[in-house]
Design a protein around this motif. Sequence first.
Motif, short mmCIF file in Angstrom:
data_model
loop_
_atom_site.label_atom_id
_atom_site.label_comp_id
_atom_site.label_asym_id
_atom_site.label_seq_id
_atom_site.Cartn_x
_atom_site.Cartn_y
_atom_site.Cartn_z
N GLU A 99 -34.83 -4.00 -13.55
CA GLU A 99 -35.06 -3.39 -14.87
C GLU A 99 -33.84 -3.52 -15.77
OE1 GLU A 99 -36.29 0.63 -14.25
OE2 GLU A 99 -38.21 0.05 -13.36
N GLU A 100 -32.65 -3.34 -15.19
CA GLU A 100 -31.41 -3.47 -15.96
C GLU A 100 -31.22 -4.90 -16.44
OE1 GLU A 100 -28.25 -1.96 -13.53
OE2 GLU A 100 -28.94 0.10 -13.71
N LYS A 101 -31.59 -5.88 -15.62
CA LYS A 101 -31.47 -7.29 -16.02
C LYS A 101 -32.43 -7.61 -17.17
CE LYS A 101 -29.94 -9.27 -11.63
NZ LYS A 101 -30.30 -10.16 -10.51
N LYS A 102 -33.64 -7.04 -17.13
CA LYS A 102 -34.62 -7.28 -18.19
C LYS A 102 -34.18 -6.65 -19.49
CE LYS A 102 -38.65 -7.64 -15.19
NZ LYS A 102 -39.92 -7.00 -14.77
N ASP A 103 -33.58 -5.43 -19.40
CA ASP A 103 -33.12 -4.73 -20.59
C ASP A 103 -31.92 -5.42 -21.24
OD1 ASP A 103 -35.09 -2.86 -20.30
OD2 ASP A 103 -33.81 -1.41 -19.25
N ALA A 104 -31.14 -6.12 -20.46
CA ALA A 104 -29.94 -6.78 -20.98
C ALA A 104 -30.22 -8.05 -21.65
CB ALA A 104 -28.98 -7.08 -19.84
#
Length: 132
Positions: free
Chosen positions: A127-132
């Motif tokens: 999720e953090e990779k998608k948000d970044a």
Amino acid sequence: LCQTSENKSIDCIIIGRRGFGKFKRLFLGSTSKYCVTHAKCNVLVVKGPYMIEALHASKDSVVKAEEQERQERMKDAGKQHQSRLAQIVAAEEDRKKKLSEHPEVDESVHKVEAVHQTPETARKAEEEKKDA
């Protein structure tokens, strides 16, 4: 010795005996006998071998014997140091082997800590990779 033991509240004086014969003791006196007689605390006299001077022919032989003993202690200390150094090297090699076997181990941290990913932490990382 006796006065100091009394001033400092010493419980016991441990003193050696030089092993003088009667003739030398007559002229030189005996510190250990004086302490036994005059000290207000307990006195332990450690017997030494008589005629200790006969064990060493000269001061040079004493110096030589002490030097040999010092060298033996240095050899033993060197062996202990080498053994400890070998343990450290082996531990470092083991650490490097574990690092190469497990890429998930963070090399930047001095303490080797494996990064454990549970399904929940893997999902959060995605999720953090998608948000970044």
